[in-house]
Design a protein around this motif. Sequence first.
Motif, PDB file in Angstrom:
ATOM      1  N   LEU A 408      41.198  42.379  50.457  1.00 49.53           N
ATOM      2  CA  LEU A 408      42.309  42.715  49.840  1.00 49.53           C
ATOM      3  C   LEU A 408      43.558  41.560  49.675  1.00 49.53           C
ATOM      4  CD1 LEU A 408      44.444  45.237  49.880  1.00 49.53           C
ATOM      5  CD2 LEU A 408      45.012  44.950  52.183  1.00 49.53           C
ATOM      6  N   GLN A 409      43.300  40.558  50.364  1.00 50.70           N
ATOM      7  CA  GLN A 409      44.366  39.439  50.123  1.00 50.70           C
ATOM      8  C   GLN A 409      43.880  38.795  48.893  1.00 50.70           C
ATOM      9  OE1 GLN A 409      46.673  38.401  51.533  1.00 50.70           O
ATOM     10  NE2 GLN A 409      46.534  38.389  53.734  1.00 50.70           N
ATOM     11  N   GLN A 410      42.569  38.558  48.535  1.00 51.13           N
ATOM     12  CA  GLN A 410      42.068  37.937  47.372  1.00 51.13           C
ATOM     13  C   GLN A 410      42.569  38.589  45.818  1.00 51.13           C
ATOM     14  OE1 GLN A 410      38.061  36.142  47.158  1.00 51.13           O
ATOM     15  NE2 GLN A 410      37.767  37.102  49.330  1.00 51.13           N
ATOM     16  N   ILE A 411      42.775  39.926  46.020  1.00 53.51           N
ATOM     17  CA  ILE A 411      43.041  40.684  44.808  1.00 53.51           C
ATOM     18  C   ILE A 411      44.413  40.321  44.421  1.00 53.51           C
ATOM     19  CG2 ILE A 411      43.941  43.227  44.047  1.00 53.51           C
ATOM     20  CD1 ILE A 411      42.030  44.395  45.994  1.00 53.51           C
ATOM     21  N   ARG A 412      45.414  39.709  45.055  1.00 51.31           N
ATOM     22  CA  ARG A 412      46.592  39.505  44.386  1.00 51.31           C
ATOM     23  C   ARG A 412      46.725  37.978  44.087  1.00 51.31           C
ATOM     24  NH1 ARG A 412      50.419  37.025  47.591  1.00 51.31           N
ATOM     25  NH2 ARG A 412      49.863  36.755  49.647  1.00 51.31           N
ATOM     26  N   LEU A 413      45.781  37.158  44.642  1.00 55.19           N
ATOM     27  CA  LEU A 413      45.736  35.571  44.127  1.00 55.19           C
ATOM     28  C   LEU A 413      45.622  35.314  42.743  1.00 55.19           C
ATOM     29  CD1 LEU A 413      44.119  34.459  47.566  1.00 55.19           C
ATOM     30  CD2 LEU A 413      46.581  34.510  46.933  1.00 55.19           C
ATOM     31  N   LYS A 414      46.222  34.547  42.016  1.00 56.16           N
ATOM     32  CA  LYS A 414      46.013  34.249  40.762  1.00 56.16           C
ATOM     33  C   LYS A 414      44.836  33.281  40.637  1.00 56.16           C
ATOM     34  CE  LYS A 414      51.040  34.410  39.494  1.00 56.16           C
ATOM     35  NZ  LYS A 414      52.092  33.433  39.100  1.00 56.16           N
ATOM     36  N   ARG A 415      44.613  32.390  41.522  1.00 58.02           N
ATOM     37  CA  ARG A 415      43.547  31.452  41.642  1.00 58.02           C
ATOM     38  C   ARG A 415      42.545  31.858  42.687  1.00 58.02           C
ATOM     39  NH1 ARG A 415      47.626  27.474  41.244  1.00 58.02           N
ATOM     40  NH2 ARG A 415      47.949  26.432  39.390  1.00 58.02           N
ATOM     41  N   LYS A 416      41.423  32.319  42.356  1.00 59.63           N
ATOM     42  CA  LYS A 416      40.365  32.735  43.285  1.00 59.63           C
ATOM     43  C   LYS A 416      39.931  31.690  44.262  1.00 59.63           C
ATOM     44  CE  LYS A 416      40.237  36.969  41.611  1.00 59.63           C
ATOM     45  NZ  LYS A 416      41.144  37.909  42.467  1.00 59.63           N
ATOM     46  N   PRO A 417      40.035  31.828  45.431  1.00 58.58           N
ATOM     47  CA  PRO A 417      39.566  30.833  46.262  1.00 58.58           C
ATOM     48  C   PRO A 417      38.253  30.910  46.574  1.00 58.58           C
ATOM     49  CG  PRO A 417      40.383  32.655  47.628  1.00 58.58           C
ATOM     50  CD  PRO A 417      40.806  32.949  46.123  1.00 58.58           C
ATOM     51  N   ASP A 418      37.818  29.567  47.302  1.00 62.02           N
ATOM     52  CA  ASP A 418      36.484  29.663  47.569  1.00 62.02           C
ATOM     53  C   ASP A 418      36.063  29.973  48.791  1.00 62.02           C
ATOM     54  OD1 ASP A 418      33.793  28.737  47.806  1.00 62.02           O
ATOM     55  OD2 ASP A 418      34.134  26.354  48.013  1.00 62.02           O
ATOM     56  N   VAL A 419      35.587  31.306  48.765  1.00 64.17           N
ATOM     57  CA  VAL A 419      35.574  31.996  50.242  1.00 64.17           C
ATOM     58  C   VAL A 419      33.986  32.290  50.676  1.00 64.17           C
ATOM     59  CG1 VAL A 419      35.879  34.103  51.338  1.00 64.17           C
ATOM     60  CG2 VAL A 419      37.654  33.427  49.875  1.00 64.17           C
ATOM     61  N   GLN A 420      33.725  31.730  51.755  1.00 68.72           N
ATOM     62  CA  GLN A 420      31.998  31.732  52.154  1.00 68.72           C
ATOM     63  C   GLN A 420      32.543  32.303  53.454  1.00 68.72           C
ATOM     64  OE1 GLN A 420      29.902  28.035  51.609  1.00 68.72           O
ATOM     65  NE2 GLN A 420      31.118  27.660  49.335  1.00 68.72           N
ATOM     66  N   PHE A 421      31.432  33.220  53.823  1.00 72.04           N
ATOM     67  CA  PHE A 421      31.359  33.768  55.274  1.00 72.04           C
ATOM     68  C   PHE A 421      30.027  34.013  55.661  1.00 72.04           C
ATOM     69  CE2 PHE A 421      33.235  37.604  57.930  1.00 72.04           C
ATOM     70  CZ  PHE A 421      32.678  36.698  58.920  1.00 72.04           C
ATOM     71  N   THR A 422      29.536  32.922  56.372  1.00 71.29           N
ATOM     72  CA  THR A 422      28.188  32.934  56.943  1.00 71.29           C
ATOM     73  C   THR A 422      28.116  33.634  58.536  1.00 71.29           C
ATOM     74  OG1 THR A 422      28.048  30.964  57.765  1.00 71.29           O
ATOM     75  CG2 THR A 422      27.503  31.139  55.596  1.00 71.29           C
TER      76      THR A 422
END
Length: 524
Positions: A408-422
Amino acid sequence: MINDTFIINICPDGRAAVFLSFHSGNMKRWYDKLEPLTKRFEVLLYIGLLCWMALFDVLEKGVYSWTYYGSALLVLFLVHLPVLVFSWNRERWKQLLSGRRYLQYWLACFGVYLGLLFVICSTFLEVNTRFQQLIPISALFIFLLELLLTVIAWYRKRALQWQWIKRLSLERSVLISIILIAVLFSIMAVSSMGNPEYDRPGGLLLGFEFNFWKVLTHFGVFLSFLVQFLFMYLCGYFFFYINNRVLVPRVLKQKGVVMYILAGLATVGITYPIIAQLLSLLPVNGRLGKVFSDNPFLLENAFGAILIILLSLPVVLALQWSKQNSRIMSLEKEKAEAELDLLKQQLNPHFFFNTLNNLYALSLAQSTQTPESILQLSELMRYVIYKAKEPAVSVQEEVKYLEDYMQLQQIRLKRKPDVQFTKEIAGDTPLVAPLLLIVLVENAFKHGVEPAEGTALLHLSLYADATRLYFTCVNSFEQEGEVAAGIGLANLERRLALLYPGKHQLKTGIESHTFKAELELDLT
């Protein structure tokens, strides 16, 4: 360095005030040293039993030597090593194994192994050898001790549900014990009548005899013995009752030690000649060979009453302390629950306001993702409203909540962050308190990902098993001026202190333009 202190202050009126103060660091170090022993208390019981068996072997053989005692103890330890290993790992196996598998392990250790040990040593060892009797008897006593511990564990669980046990006070327990002892001695007295070994001209001795047919045929005599024995023991109970109801709570607690001693002596001085006279007039006194003297003023009667008061004093004090401690713990629990509810009420609006800001930004941009975001927000709020009320949730549910929130948070961001979840979650991971991990992720988005001028990073890692949960959150961070602590992290620290006291670690730090938060929970 602050040392441990133990101070006794004697007030002018005789009251004694005791202060026990430990430095928090020293207390924690001592607790950490003793905790493994308290968790494996049953192992100490088995070791104590084996030591007693070795001592009885020394006494029976008459060989009073440390070498002889040590050799017996060594053999017993080696033979019963499976029992010690099982007891040491009992709690861990209860968590890791299914109920059926744990029962199989228990039967293999205490049923099959001890049974074979008993049969083999009794049958195949040479008769009259040193360990031909010691090992089988020790196996039998270990089995009986395990049954006793099992019954105690079962009783403790059921006692919380049985209302009559909760109402069973010390005084009622003592009364029940007195009645049982009086019945037992009355049966032994009637059973010993007419037996030359016990029924002598000088008086009747209470032999360890239980002839219920004789009790039925002499039931009137049995009732006479029972009434008189009850009266004898109730006279002793009188001093216990006075000590429990008057001397300790109203004299010792309010007026001090000196007044307690004086009040105890006054009680005995007033009552003991009268009680001694009544006991000497009982017919059973003459039948048993003058147990109580005809002279009611003998000091030995007073010593008996004083002895009852002194012996009951530690028990009464322990119960008084237990009641007071239970009330204190109950008040502390109610306070902690109220404070925790308040923290949850602060946390939920915090999350809600942040998410509404996200939707507002999407609506301004007239994004086609707005309906989907609203639906996701509905799912997230459903989790917050309903799951937050539960004391604990599964780690998988928390992970799903985190993933939905980050999407939900990433939908509104202009620059896609480097999100990793292990993540690595074992199947036997215990439940955890809800809405703990989300605080760190919210903090990462608010202070690291959202204000980042370039490509931001957010790396999450989660490991959980039957004993611990370890979660790390690393995000890009540009520090400008002094950083103020947010309400989210402050609430998280307070919730951890309430939910996992002494069983959590929360570390945060900034290094090379990244902010790292580490949370570790002890789930044992």
